[in-house]
Design a protein around this motif. Sequence first.
Motif, short mmCIF file in Angstrom:
data_model
loop_
_atom_site.label_atom_id
_atom_site.label_comp_id
_atom_site.label_asym_id
_atom_site.label_seq_id
_atom_site.Cartn_x
_atom_site.Cartn_y
_atom_site.Cartn_z
N PRO A 1 0.86 -1.18 0.00
CA PRO A 1 0.00 0.00 0.00
C PRO A 1 0.90 1.24 0.00
O PRO A 1 1.82 1.33 0.81
N VAL A 2 0.61 2.17 -0.91
CA VAL A 2 1.43 3.39 -1.00
C VAL A 2 0.68 4.54 -0.32
O VAL A 2 -0.48 4.80 -0.65
N GLY A 3 1.33 5.18 0.63
CA GLY A 3 0.72 6.31 1.32
C GLY A 3 -0.43 5.90 2.24
O GLY A 3 -1.38 6.66 2.43
N ALA A 4 -0.35 4.71 2.80
CA ALA A 4 -1.43 4.21 3.65
C ALA A 4 -1.60 5.07 4.89
O ALA A 4 -2.69 5.16 5.45
N ASP A 5 -0.51 5.70 5.32
CA ASP A 5 -0.62 6.52 6.53
C ASP A 5 -1.52 7.73 6.30
O ASP A 5 -2.15 8.24 7.21
N LYS A 6 -1.59 8.16 5.05
CA LYS A 6 -2.38 9.37 4.77
C LYS A 6 -3.75 9.06 4.20
O LYS A 6 -4.64 9.89 4.22
N SER A 7 -3.92 7.86 3.62
CA SER A 7 -5.15 7.59 2.87
C SER A 7 -5.94 6.44 3.47
O SER A 7 -5.53 5.28 3.44
N GLU A 8 -7.11 6.78 3.96
CA GLU A 8 -8.03 5.80 4.50
C GLU A 8 -8.42 4.77 3.44
O GLU A 8 -8.48 3.56 3.69
N VAL A 9 -8.68 5.29 2.20
CA VAL A 9 -9.17 4.41 1.14
C VAL A 9 -8.10 3.39 0.72
O VAL A 9 -8.39 2.24 0.43
N VAL A 10 -6.81 3.83 0.74
CA VAL A 10 -5.72 2.90 0.43
C VAL A 10 -5.68 1.79 1.49
O VAL A 10 -5.59 0.60 1.17
N ARG A 11 -5.75 2.21 2.76
CA ARG A 11 -5.73 1.21 3.84
C ARG A 11 -6.88 0.21 3.68
O ARG A 11 -6.71 -0.99 3.78
N GLU A 12 -8.05 0.73 3.38
CA GLU A 12 -9.23 -0.13 3.27
C GLU A 12 -9.12 -1.12 2.12
O GLU A 12 -9.39 -2.30 2.27
N GLU A 13 -8.73 -0.58 0.94
CA GLU A 13 -8.64 -1.45 -0.24
C GLU A 13 -7.56 -2.51 -0.05
O GLU A 13 -7.74 -3.66 -0.41
N ALA A 14 -6.44 -2.09 0.51
CA ALA A 14 -5.33 -3.02 0.73
C ALA A 14 -5.78 -4.13 1.68
O ALA A 14 -5.55 -5.32 1.45
N ASP A 15 -6.47 -3.72 2.72
CA ASP A 15 -6.92 -4.67 3.72
C ASP A 15 -7.95 -5.65 3.14
O ASP A 15 -7.92 -6.84 3.42
N LYS A 16 -8.85 -5.09 2.31
CA LYS A 16 -9.88 -5.93 1.70
C LYS A 16 -9.23 -6.98 0.80
O LYS A 16 -9.57 -8.17 0.86
N LEU A 17 -8.29 -6.52 0.00
CA LEU A 17 -7.61 -7.43 -0.93
C LEU A 17 -6.82 -8.49 -0.14
O LEU A 17 -6.85 -9.69 -0.47
N TYR A 18 -6.15 -8.02 0.90
CA TYR A 18 -5.37 -8.92 1.76
C TYR A 18 -6.26 -10.05 2.28
O TYR A 18 -5.94 -11.24 2.15
N HIS A 19 -7.40 -9.68 2.84
CA HIS A 19 -8.27 -10.71 3.41
C HIS A 19 -8.92 -11.59 2.36
O HIS A 19 -9.12 -12.78 2.57
N SER A 20 -9.24 -11.00 1.19
CA SER A 20 -9.85 -11.84 0.15
C SER A 20 -8.85 -12.87 -0.36
O SER A 20 -9.21 -14.00 -0.68
N LEU A 21 -7.57 -12.49 -0.42
CA LEU A 21 -6.56 -13.45 -0.87
C LEU A 21 -6.32 -14.53 0.18
O LEU A 21 -6.15 -15.71 -0.14
N ILE A 22 -6.29 -14.15 1.45
CA ILE A 22 -6.15 -15.14 2.51
C ILE A 22 -7.30 -16.14 2.42
O ILE A 22 -7.09 -17.36 2.49
N GLN A 23 -8.52 -15.61 2.24
CA GLN A 23 -9.70 -16.48 2.09
C GLN A 23 -9.51 -17.48 0.96
O GLN A 23 -9.96 -18.62 1.05
N ALA A 24 -8.85 -17.03 -0.10
CA ALA A 24 -8.65 -17.90 -1.27
C ALA A 24 -7.48 -18.86 -1.07
O ALA A 24 -7.12 -19.58 -1.99
N GLY A 25 -6.89 -18.83 0.13
CA GLY A 25 -5.80 -19.77 0.41
C GLY A 25 -4.45 -19.30 -0.11
O GLY A 25 -3.51 -20.10 -0.21
N VAL A 26 -4.33 -18.03 -0.44
CA VAL A 26 -3.06 -17.51 -0.96
C VAL A 26 -2.15 -17.14 0.22
O VAL A 26 -2.61 -16.62 1.23
N ASP A 27 -0.87 -17.44 0.07
CA ASP A 27 0.12 -17.08 1.08
C ASP A 27 0.56 -15.64 0.81
O ASP A 27 1.48 -15.40 0.04
N VAL A 28 -0.12 -14.70 1.43
CA VAL A 28 0.06 -13.28 1.10
C VAL A 28 0.62 -12.52 2.30
O VAL A 28 0.29 -12.82 3.44
N ILE A 29 1.48 -11.57 2.03
CA ILE A 29 1.99 -10.68 3.08
C ILE A 29 1.66 -9.25 2.69
O ILE A 29 1.69 -8.90 1.50
N ILE A 30 1.30 -8.45 3.66
CA ILE A 30 1.02 -7.04 3.39
C ILE A 30 2.12 -6.21 4.03
O ILE A 30 2.52 -6.47 5.18
#
Lengths: 580, 580
Positions: free
Chosen positions: B487-516
């Motif tokens: 995530p770029v500029g997550a400290d300043k952008s709520e929407v970046v944090r949210e989208e990154a988090d959503k994607l992170y969890h959707s990939l975990i759900q899909a069984g992907v070995d993902v790191i944020i």
Amino acid sequence: MKASQFFISTLKEAPAEAEIISHQLMMRAGLIKRIGSGIYSYMPIGLRSVRKVEQIVREEMNKAGAMELLMPAVQPAELWQESGRWEQYGPELLRLKDRHNRDFVVGPTHEEVITDLIRRDVKSYKQLPVNMYQIQTKFRDEIRPRFGVMRGREFIMKDAYSFDKDVDGMKASYDKMFNAYTAIFKRLGLNFRAVAADNGSIGGDGSHEFHVIAETGEDDIVYNPNSDYAANIEAAEAVALIAERAAPTQTLTKTHTPSKGKCEDVAEFLGVPLDKNVKSIVLAVDIENQEDDSATQIFLVLLRADHTLNEIKVSKLAGLSNYRMATEAEIATAFNTTPGYIGPVATAQKVTIIADKTVANMSDFICGANEVDYHHVGVNWGRDLPEPDLIADVRNVVAGDPAPDGNGTVGICRGIEVGHVFQLGTKYSEAMKATFLGENGKPQPFVMGCYGIGITRILGAAIEQNFDAKGILWPQSIAPFEVVICPVGADKSEVVREEADKLYHSLIQAGVDVIIDDRGERPGVMFADWELIGVPHRLTIGDRGLKEGLVEYQNRRDTEATKVPVLEIHAHVLAQMSVA
Amino acid sequence: MKASQFFISTLKEAPAEAEIISHQLMMRAGLIKRIGSGIYSYMPIGLRSVRKVEQIVREEMNKAGAMELLMPAVQPAELWQESGRWEQYGPELLRLKDRHNRDFVVGPTHEEVITDLIRRDVKSYKQLPVNMYQIQTKFRDEIRPRFGVMRGREFIMKDAYSFDKDVDGMKASYDKMFNAYTAIFKRLGLNFRAVAADNGSIGGDGSHEFHVIAETGEDDIVYNPNSDYAANIEAAEAVALIAERAAPTQTLTKTHTPSKGKCEDVAEFLGVPLDKNVKSIVLAVDIENQEDDSATQIFLVLLRADHTLNEIKVSKLAGLSNYRMATEAEIATAFNTTPGYIGPVATAQKVTIIADKTVANMSDFICGANEVDYHHVGVNWGRDLPEPDLIADVRNVVAGDPAPDGNGTVGICRGIEVGHVFQLGTKYSEAMKATFLGENGKPQPFVMGCYGIGITRILGAAIEQNFDAKGILWPQSIAPFEVVICPVGADKSEVVREEADKLYHSLIQAGVDVIIDDRGERPGVMFADWELIGVPHRLTIGDRGLKEGLVEYQNRRDTEATKVPVLEIHAHVLAQMSVA
């Protein structure tokens, strides 16, 4: 899993060297094989239980935010020289030289390696806290390895190390680990206690041992059945049994007690309860002194006659860390008498008198008169002798003592130590100059904690707590298999083979760790093997039962099997497993 | 997984001691830390790749019917004395003494321990075959450890051992392991070759090495690009390059070749191709002889001048297992000349002439004349000198040689040995008297195979084969993480944090070995770290892209990122992963 693929080799008799039940059963069930003194191979079935323990530990450590790494088993001596343990550690440390004649050790623990790693990479308080763990084979060269995996030389351990910027941080890391350990031992399905332990110089709540409760345990644990309080007897606080000292009622009488050198004999001879007597123990401390290098200080420790000395507590008193028992010559000089008749009244020489908390509140007590064959009766503090120089807790707790938490009385049980959490403080970081830049911009030593679990020892402890005459009673979570299917007469009956196979696959589908005994053995042999190995749930499928549409379910802890309709057996097993 | 929890410490520069790329990149990416010479800690990120390799190996071994066990790292010397290796094994064997002064080794391999286990428990042919493996830390005290995990002293190995009742059984077990290894290296995503290897005294197809193909490999591998044929150059068969010997066309001419002691110089001086010349190599074998203990047999090995001697092949010829190079004095006696002018025609003393297969079919060739500054030209077998005493394959294969399987010509590439399957036969079972009762009721030695995979070495080999200027290019199956989200500029952008988090969890759900990457680092730092660490798929989420509804996907092997609509990115990543 199919039994024919596994290496099942059970024994009727355990080898003579196996002294305790877990060792006997692990050998008989073929879980381990001895390779040398205190050195074992984990056979396929035994390794399954090891891996299950490892996995539970790993999951809970990860959940608690610890990171898994793997440090080397063979460690350079230089690190141990830096920490000072190269000299301090006894012969349990397996030392060796490589082909270039450099010194190494086979690691019994990894404080030095982890401290070295962290000091190289962690530069700022911003990178803290860090908590790292590994699951690894260790070696401790026990002088007398025994009890199988309970006190082996080579063993698997989970060791974790936390690094914090301050003591509060360390305590938070410690609490996390304490909670993770509680979760681990619950998931392992063991009856355990977190026990406050002696922790050397740190004091306070700085150390807990996790004990599996078992009669065969090596440690005495003081516990409160009404609360969470539990402590190793080495560390358990012994309160004063007499709240307040009563006023004297007797006069001091020097009494002839011929040949009564033991408190029990004196009490019987005088017809008084043992707890009216005071026991005298003489300790010596050699004081290094530039002018007179042979100075020795003599201490007289007084305990109620029915109590025993706690050597750990004594060694923590100021000036007594290096105490020893006084010699008979020293006793003769200080008391002008021989052991059996020593007492605190009118000693021949000035000695420091340490009274246990209970003794300090006694009145009209009996003690040696510093003359052979004589005791004083009706002794009272302040009147017949000065107040003690020191009043301290120096005895072992006994069952029935008031609980230190004020909630009823304590019991004593035996436990097997399987885990230890420990607030290390700066012991290693200071010795190894492991520092980070604090918020004030100045270098500070890391504040450390260490946390161990004896992975392979848990197998032995679980068995000591869970066995019967037929063999092991594994908790389901660490059983090598959860369910075993025993088809009877499968060689002759197509329908038995089919039903067994159907059930086997349906259970695998349901995520059950199931093994089918396809070895073609007689029922008696199959049952005996699986009871010895300790699989929690057994299903027996035979022609006779199937004719009535029935399969036998037997829980390893039940005395009788239950007949269950074939159509219901799958659900029945899952239901039994969920309550296990 | 969150990057902040991990211990990410990358370096711009590799330490000077890291000579090869895999060592450099593993150090720079912080996968390993050096603890001592050839001794490393595997840091959390590095250990993830180790565990992935282990798991693939374990699954394929289990699938092939092998059973996992765990043998001790520290082994009693007695077992090594029984097998004879206590004496035979050099200083690579880390020997040590315990507190009772008993001898032990830190196991570099476990043939002795497993043979001991099997001889104790397997009594009958009915219990065979058995195949057991372990994944374990080993120690080999290399004289010059280097190349990081490629030639460390402490390393993790998977070692398996099969026990069969006869040679056919052993071959079947061997084939199963060969196939399992092929499956393993395929799943690891590595370009590899199974290579026929020299296997000492057993011969035939008794040994294969599995090599990861990489330019930096230490071994030369002869392979056929048109078939599965591959062999270590030590073992690769070199066929005769001349099918049939032509009739002589020249007369034997002793020719003055002043100061032309090398074949290349002779060829140039005479204006003929190098392959018309024959090279003479003089070997000596000291023969122990009761009457005359200084007897020495002299061999003259003849190679075409453009070929090189294969010492392994020579040492396998009858009577040559202990050969050495002849001294100048021995050459002077046997040939009456000095090196450079030696030849097979009219030797001063009887020597045994070994002609390489190609040389044996040469005609009109050139060789030394056994006189300084003279060569013979137009030499022909049978006419100018007797037929060779022995015709044999004693040379190294060169690229372009006809393939031994008759299918085109071979190439030569370099490889890193990561696995080895080996038909041991009865070497250990006979030495250790490990027998079972055969079908005929008589005791017979087990017929064994052994099968090793260097788990930690695979990490190094995978990197040697998969890297670029920015860092590691892990095969997806053993990458420490499959996907990283930056995530770029997550400290300043709520929407970046949210989208990154959503994607992170959707990939975990899909069984992907993902790191944020939640460390709050600048994009440049994040990208450089993850490119160095070598995560195969990267997703960059920033405010600018999100305004257009786009997220960036970059495959680690691509030069450019792709912009993908937010709604499609989940599916896009899964699609990219499925083709990796």
